[in-house]
Enzyme design. Sequence first.
Site, PDB file in Angstrom:
ATOM      1  N   ARG A 160       0.804  -1.423   0.297  1.00 38.18           N
ATOM      2  CA  ARG A 160       0.043   0.194  -0.141  1.00 38.18           C
ATOM      3  C   ARG A 160       0.933   1.183   0.115  1.00 38.18           C
ATOM      4  NH1 ARG A 160      -3.047   0.395   5.018  1.00 38.18           N
ATOM      5  NH2 ARG A 160      -1.365   2.182   5.277  1.00 38.18           N
ATOM      6  N   GLU A 167       4.572   7.133   2.689  1.00 35.07           N
ATOM      7  CA  GLU A 167       5.288   5.983   3.129  1.00 35.07           C
ATOM      8  C   GLU A 167       4.707   4.817   2.101  1.00 35.07           C
ATOM      9  OE1 GLU A 167       4.901   4.438   7.097  1.00 35.07           O
ATOM     10  OE2 GLU A 167       2.938   4.260   6.945  1.00 35.07           O
ATOM     11  N   ASN A 227       4.226   0.743   2.125  1.00 32.11           N
ATOM     12  CA  ASN A 227       4.113  -0.346   3.200  1.00 32.11           C
ATOM     13  C   ASN A 227       4.305  -1.673   2.209  1.00 32.11           C
ATOM     14  OD1 ASN A 227       2.950   1.363   5.522  1.00 32.11           O
ATOM     15  ND2 ASN A 227       1.520   1.704   3.734  1.00 32.11           N
ATOM     16  N   SER A 253      -2.928  -2.899   5.700  1.00 33.03           N
ATOM     17  CA  SER A 253      -4.036  -3.329   6.411  1.00 33.03           C
ATOM     18  C   SER A 253      -5.290  -2.358   5.807  1.00 33.03           C
ATOM     19  CB  SER A 253      -4.166  -3.138   7.697  1.00 33.03           C
ATOM     20  OG  SER A 253      -3.684  -1.992   8.225  1.00 33.03           O
ATOM     21  N   LYS A 267      12.262   3.392   6.059  1.00 33.94           N
ATOM     22  CA  LYS A 267      12.302   4.764   5.636  1.00 33.94           C
ATOM     23  C   LYS A 267      13.719   5.365   5.091  1.00 33.94           C
ATOM     24  CE  LYS A 267       8.164   5.233   7.359  1.00 33.94           C
ATOM     25  NZ  LYS A 267       7.887   3.757   7.091  1.00 33.94           N
ATOM     26  N   LYS A 299      11.189  10.275  11.198  1.00 36.02           N
ATOM     27  CA  LYS A 299      10.430   9.011  11.305  1.00 36.02           C
ATOM     28  C   LYS A 299      11.620   8.100  11.739  1.00 36.02           C
ATOM     29  CE  LYS A 299       6.766   9.773   7.898  1.00 36.02           C
ATOM     30  NZ  LYS A 299       6.564   9.180   6.676  1.00 36.02           N
ATOM     31  N   GLU A 341       7.372   0.497  10.054  1.00 32.37           N
ATOM     32  CA  GLU A 341       6.176   0.889   9.187  1.00 32.37           C
ATOM     33  C   GLU A 341       5.127   1.336  10.118  1.00 32.37           C
ATOM     34  OE1 GLU A 341       4.984  -0.142   6.052  1.00 32.37           O
ATOM     35  OE2 GLU A 341       6.962  -0.645   5.379  1.00 32.37           O
ATOM     36  N   GLY A 342       3.934   2.142   9.667  1.00 32.74           N
ATOM     37  CA  GLY A 342       3.011   2.397  10.679  1.00 32.74           C
ATOM     38  C   GLY A 342       3.047   3.434  11.425  1.00 32.74           C
ATOM     39  N   ARG A 358      -7.770   7.480   4.766  1.00 31.09           N
ATOM     40  CA  ARG A 358      -7.582   7.620   6.266  1.00 31.09           C
ATOM     41  C   ARG A 358      -7.779   9.068   6.657  1.00 31.09           C
ATOM     42  NH1 ARG A 358      -3.199   3.757   9.061  1.00 31.09           N
ATOM     43  NH2 ARG A 358      -2.125   4.777   7.476  1.00 31.09           N
TER      44      ARG A 358
END
Lengths: 514, 514
Positions: free
Chosen positions: B134, B153, B155, B160, B341, B403, B407-408, B490
């Site tokens: 994603r 970013e 993923n 998800s 990253k 960062k 991830e996330g 989101r």
Amino acid sequence: MTQSIYSNYPPELSAAQQKFLVTAVKDWAIQNGLAVRPSPAIVPAGTDQNGVLATNAPVTLFPSPFPRTCFDEATALQEIYNELYASITCNEEWLGDIVKGLIEVDDFVANLWKVHLAVKKEGYVQNLSLGLFRSDYMAHVSATGDPALKQVEFNTISSSFGGLSARVRQMHAEFLTSPPGPSINYPFHPLLHSEVPPENPAVETLSSGLARAHEAYGVSKSTPALPLCVVFVVQATERNVFDQHALSEQLKKVHNIPVFRVASVDVLEQTFIPSDNSARPLLYRPPHSPESTFEVTTLYLRAFYSPDDHTSSRDWDARTHLERSAAIKCPTVLNQLSGCKKVQQVLAEPTGLDHLSAFLKGVDPSLIERVRSTFAPQYDLSANSKGRELALNPETAMNHVLKPQREGGGNNIYKSDIPGFLQSLPESDWMGWVLMELINPAANAQNVALRNDGEVLRGDVISELGIYGTILWEDTGKILHNNHGGYLLRTKGKEVNEGGVAAGFSSLDGVLLF
Amino acid sequence: MTQSIYSNYPPELSAAQQKFLVTAVKDWAIQNGLAVRPSPAIVPAGTDQNGVLATNAPVTLFPSPFPRTCFDEATALQEIYNELYASITCNEEWLGDIVKGLIEVDDFVANLWKVHLAVKKEGYVQNLSLGLFRSDYMAHVSATGDPALKQVEFNTISSSFGGLSARVRQMHAEFLTSPPGPSINYPFHPLLHSEVPPENPAVETLSSGLARAHEAYGVSKSTPALPLCVVFVVQATERNVFDQHALSEQLKKVHNIPVFRVASVDVLEQTFIPSDNSARPLLYRPPHSPESTFEVTTLYLRAFYSPDDHTSSRDWDARTHLERSAAIKCPTVLNQLSGCKKVQQVLAEPTGLDHLSAFLKGVDPSLIERVRSTFAPQYDLSANSKGRELALNPETAMNHVLKPQREGGGNNIYKSDIPGFLQSLPESDWMGWVLMELINPAANAQNVALRNDGEVLRGDVISELGIYGTILWEDTGKILHNNHGGYLLRTKGKEVNEGGVAAGFSSLDGVLLF
């Protein structure tokens, strides 16, 4: 055969098997709307003030065996049963005689009759009635050991669980067929691995009935014409909303019909009948879109079925308001009254007038006899009657259940409780009750249920099969639509005498025919 | 235009309109599996010991406007992004150089690399890798006022919300189109009443990727041959299960593939590799059916993406065990590492080697430039670097986010917090972090969110668009399947810096293109 099929069913579950199945059911239920809002027993007051939580409907882990002959017969008889209750509803005089015997002892029946009389006086403006019925049965184990279909009750209002029951069927069928090849979701059992529960088109059947009424209503009776809609009249505190949403989703998506929900307490606020329109269309103004007005073609009552929904004169006013409107009622007050236990008992009387044949004129007599053979012996409690004798004798009472006129579970008196209960009532009230011989289900049926609080219970069970039917008819008796399809198997633990699924006493089940 | 579209959106809601919409969303969510298990903040410990309760996923009441040019560009670039990250993963030497710069400062990256080295030493037995990716973006408002697509970013593991996001689209679309005619579910707004959110085939895309890998695995490597399956490796305490079930349902029902869930903590207990089979098939023995053994074709990791899933050496053993097996991994350890990253930052470096063109040999240079233009400026924090200067200066820090490699959301440091945070770390750890220029989203975007505790929040929001893609490739770089489809929007309240939807800080949203 009937007895032996149950002797080793369902198979035992190891701890790991049970854990897997319970997790699978819990997740499947939420994934697919097989859900209810939780009761305060599960979520204490104050915890979920915004009412967002949901839980699985109570369901059995396994589908239950049910005799194919009984299932097929119940299915085969549904349309004739639809016709019977439409025919009874059309005979106001006959129904009135029954009701008059109850008015003194049953306020609820008396008030429903008053609604009818008030609207009759003004004149009905809608000659169509819609029935969404469910006829409930047990597979009675007769002396010969063969199963026989016996009717428990016939529901003419708010026949529920069609939406959830169809999903239970889907769940059990998926568990039995996935992954491809021999299912490993269940331990091996010959019955489980040879049969899949029969298709359950309850949602299609019930929503088609509503759609058929919507269509039969015709064009708007307002000037200028208004957009038409169906309204579900619901209880403000309903927890079984997802069962209802299954039908409204189908109506919206498949039939392209606007559907709105109106709580029974909001009926007088959100709907009105223009005083200057003698056709009396029922208009609905959505509070969320006050500039819109819809004309209601069809009222589907999922409220007003019990005294609990009629606690004030305002509730009765609302009921009268709906009844006098031009909307097609599902059901009318008269149709609701046809569901009184007393009607069932009079139909079942072995002597006297043959009401059944009178109501089913033109129907093949052999079919009428098949209907008649589904009746369990039942009695009124008039002085010196056989019913009174059976009810007061503690020995014969053990084989009976005492039922009020009300639909649904929760009010019945069983077995040894009957004589004492009657003696606690003034004799004048006894006419409000019907005594029915207990149906004798398979003695050794077992299943495992997942309650909606997540508790898992295994034990002896009794299952009740309901068959759904829909019928649309004119007050002349002319039938415009008569259909059946879909079923409910409701299974309760034997120690529990009542069948109210939503209360968590019993579970929605699937059917494995044998 | 970009700014003005937001100025009167979404329309105001009266109390009755909000009540209606909130009820509709709450019910629709449970009816259709747009659900999560509730956190202890909603259901206190001890209240739901059997874990039956569910609640709606956090969602916006309205879909959010999003620039069509950005949406289309993100969609158009997904397959080339898939190819880019497959290509990076195939270049172990290049990736190793990046990783070596992080090993000293990032235990998690170091341990992942160790897993790779251990398996490399023994020899990999599976030359196929599957990516379910994603790519996340914002619509950056440039100085000219035009929106530009900027990547947040990429993923490469546990991407998800595809399952839930597709349902959010379905919900908003239904609310906009039902009842037929002008929707009255929302107050009138030109944007709402001219557009429907674009189709969202995320479930189809992601499960097709898994199905494609399952098929590419070929026949069983066991003698005798075993039935094949896909395994989802999940967190034991996962609350976002229904998002995952949307994919497994599709795999089972549409692709007819057995799917099992194995908690990461159970991997070593429930799966094994026969020591006498040099092909190293990964075998799975379901605890609920211990007499069955399946061979795992494809491992879909919805766990092992963060240090939280690797708390003991047993967790690392499990990860190594999976990695050395013949199952196709989604993702491999190398593919997971490509999501660091630092990789994104090196690709974005404006000077030095043109890594992007090197990884995308044979790709149209104009397409490569379009990929490059999605990069926001980002920097490492090496001594005397521009990144260090920007991060430590409180004024320039205000325009940046710091960062880690993870991830996330949940680990980023924003704006004025950056200088102090860095100064609290030993300088040797700074290399573990990447400084990224903040993307500048529309300043006046607003929406109304329904949290999963039922609270309704209206305010300024920032939206992030994710595009899903799947790719299956050989370690030679040969691509067997490359596809894209479906999206996630989101949306979070502006006062919230992080984007973890499951934690209730932000909401799943729909897209209205303008």
